[in-house]
Design an enzyme around this catalytic site. Structure first.
Site, PDB file in Angstrom:
ATOM      1  N   LYS A 105     -63.409-109.829  83.383  1.00 10.64           N
ATOM      2  CA  LYS A 105     -63.851-107.998  83.243  1.00 10.64           C
ATOM      3  C   LYS A 105     -62.656-107.394  83.885  1.00 10.64           C
ATOM      4  O   LYS A 105     -61.432-108.102  84.241  1.00 10.64           O
ATOM      5  CB  LYS A 105     -64.461-108.289  84.357  1.00 10.64           C
ATOM      6  CG  LYS A 105     -65.931-108.281  84.032  1.00 10.64           C
ATOM      7  CD  LYS A 105     -67.001-108.323  85.386  1.00 10.64           C
ATOM      8  CE  LYS A 105     -69.049-108.524  84.778  1.00 10.64           C
ATOM      9  NZ  LYS A 105     -69.774-108.109  85.456  1.00 10.64           N
TER      10      LYS A 105
ATOM     11  N   ARG B 260     -71.679-116.687  84.652  1.00 16.95           N
ATOM     12  CA  ARG B 260     -71.431-115.559  82.973  1.00 16.95           C
ATOM     13  C   ARG B 260     -70.422-116.068  82.534  1.00 16.95           C
ATOM     14  O   ARG B 260     -69.662-115.094  83.107  1.00 16.95           O
ATOM     15  CB  ARG B 260     -72.582-114.859  83.684  1.00 16.95           C
ATOM     16  CG  ARG B 260     -72.589-113.311  81.944  1.00 16.95           C
ATOM     17  CD  ARG B 260     -73.031-112.435  82.773  1.00 16.95           C
ATOM     18  NE  ARG B 260     -74.099-111.414  81.656  1.00 16.95           N
ATOM     19  CZ  ARG B 260     -73.403-110.620  81.176  1.00 16.95           C
ATOM     20  NH1 ARG B 260     -71.982-110.392  81.309  1.00 16.95           N
ATOM     21  NH2 ARG B 260     -73.813-110.209  79.938  1.00 16.95           N
TER      22      ARG B 260
END
Lengths: 270, 221
Positions: free
Chosen positions: A205, A239
């Site tokens: 991210k 995740r």
């Protein structure tokens, strides 16, 4: 938790697993690598072309149906904020609703309850789905996250969701700037102390990208560093785009913590 | 209130180097322009910083800035009240420009607006606000095709010293386009009444991060 994007345009894989065949190949591969959960999503998080319910289901439903048939024992989560979509996908065999936009559809907990499915209770600062954070201010970001996710979890229990199917997710980068996300990661222990299992969705991210000034392709090591820290502090579900690498990191963290034994115990012991 | 100069600067938190972190130098041009136009207000007897805020309010000289809510560590023991961040950007610019004279901070909330108490002498206004946050695909609010034209009309008003045009900004369209500056510009138009600047120049008009940034200066009389 392996990310399976049934999307043509998600930020990292850019359509590599778009289409039922490609998504199922990905699922077979991540399960072979050791993933316990596959998380199937049909709408990218960033703003862009509208993906309505019909299109979301067109992308995701056949993947969930086929994955359920091929892998009866794997946990299938569906990444959606729409209660109606979650309803159809749970009927098709999904085990958990990954409501990563943080409860924007008030009916989603009732859907999970009706199907006996689990629910990911996430924090996106009440931002609308698929919007970017813009000059978001928190007096205490971790307190805000905890209030939000615990509130969602308690509401879910009240709505009849099975308590052992609920996890909380601070939702890295969602409704947060990179410093907010780093603080949430630094204070993972505060989230763990709520007693709810903590999911971390950190893979490649922007907060990693902004620490390093690197694009998504070059964010693996940064993601793994964050994963190791979060695991050490008690987070339970990760995740990830990179299953094998993440599992190796988690295995070493578990061994250091004393929670897992050696796979080989020969060195100096023969 | 006798306004003798107005400086227009963006309300981008990344103007403040401590907020921008390692990429601060990439926007030195924007920051320098904002500091330069703020310095033009030093001829005034008092500077009033006006910025959009969630709730209207007024703060005195002792108020100070903090960007802690953006995750930036607070400066050691700030004395006085902490300003809302948009006014904090103005306070930081006053400091960066070397202003140590009297100042007030006005948070421009929703209408109806109150007029600040008049003071003797010339007042310089530092107006903090920017255009649409929907100028590009990567913009905070993603692309809206109306944004470029909307911002172009603001740029024309700033370059032409036209407060009437600022007063005519459509508040609903401004909200749609995530234009943070609209309330403060409309407030300025009301505060100026019939006054018109004698000179006006627009130093910056760009949308490098998808947000319309303007730096401009108006002088009166």
């Amino acid at each position: 938790m392996a990310i399976v994007n049934a999307t043509p345009d998600s930020f990292y894989d850019r359509g590599r697993t778009y289409g039922v065949g490609a998504a199922l190949d990905r699922i077979d591969q991540v399960i072979a690598e050791g993933a316990a959960i596959v998380d199937v999503g049909g709408v990218k998080a960033a703003p862009g072309g509208d993906v309505d319910e019909t299109e979301e289901l067109r992308r995701v439903l056949p993947v969930v149906e086929a994955a359920r048939e091929r892998h009866p024992d794997v946990v299938i989560t569906v990444d959606t904020w729409r209660a109606s979509v979650a309803d159809t996908l749970c009927a098709a065999g999904a085990d958990v609703i990954n409501d990563s936009w943080g409860g924007t559809d008030p009916d989603i907990a009732a859907v999970a309850a009706r199907h006996g499915a689990g629910l990911v209770c996430a924090h996106a600062g009440w931002q609308s789905p698929r919007t970017r954070p813009h000059r978001v201010w928190y007096d205490d970001v971790v307190a805000h996250v905890i209030d939000h996710v615990v509130g969602l979890a308690e509401r879910a229990v009240a709505a009849g969701v099975r308590p052992d199917g609920i996890v909380i997710d601070p939702a890295h980068d969602f409704g947060k700037n990179s410093r907010h996300t780093l603080e949430v990661t630094r204070r993972t222990g505060d989230l763990v102390a709520t007693g709810w299992p903590v999911l971390m969705a950190m893979s490649r991210k922007d907060f990693v990208g902004e620490v390093l000034d690197l694009p998504p392709d070059d964010r693996l090591e940064g993601t793994l560093a964050a994963s190791a820290i979060a695991a050490w502090l008690g987070a339970r579900v990760f995740r990830t785009h990179d299953v094998a690498a993440t599992l190796r990191v988690l295995a070493v963290v578990s061994a250091i913590a004393g929670d897992a034994d050696l796979k080989l115990g020969r060195r100096g012991l023969a | 209130m006798r306004i003798n100069a107005v400086a227009f600067v963006p309300s981008a938190p990344l103007l403040v180097p401590a907020v921008a972190g390692g990429s601060a130098a990439l926007d030195d041009d924007l920051r320098s322009a904002a500091v330069d136009v703020t310095r033009r207000l030093h001829e005034s007897d008092e500077i009033i910083v006006a910025a959009p805020t969630d709730h209207a309010g007024e703060w005195g000289s002792e108020a100070t800035w903090s960007f802690a809510g953006f995750g930036v560590p607070r400066r050691p023991s700030p004395a006085g009240a902490v300003l809302p961040w948009s006014l904090g950007i103005g306070a930081w610019l006053l400091e960066a420009s070397g202003w140590s004279g009297p100042r007030r901070y006005l948070g421009i909330g929703a209408e109806p607006w109150s007029t600040p108490a008049a003071t003797a002498g010339n007042v310089g206004l530092l107006v903090v606000g920017d255009g649409s946050s929907r100028r590009t695909e990567k913009a905070p609010g993603h692309l809206d095709d109306r944004a470029a034209g909307f911002d172009a009309s603001i740029a024309r008003a700033l370059a032409g010293g036209d407060p009437v045009a600022l007063g005519r900004i459509d508040p609903e369209l401004a909200t749609d386009l995530m234009c943070a500056g609209a309330p403060v510009w409309r407030w300025l138009a009301a505060a100026l009444g019939d006054d018109r600047p004698t000179t006006a120049d627009l130093l910056v008009d760009d949308a490098r991060y998808g947000v319309g940034y303007f730096v401009a200066g108006w002088r009166f009389g």
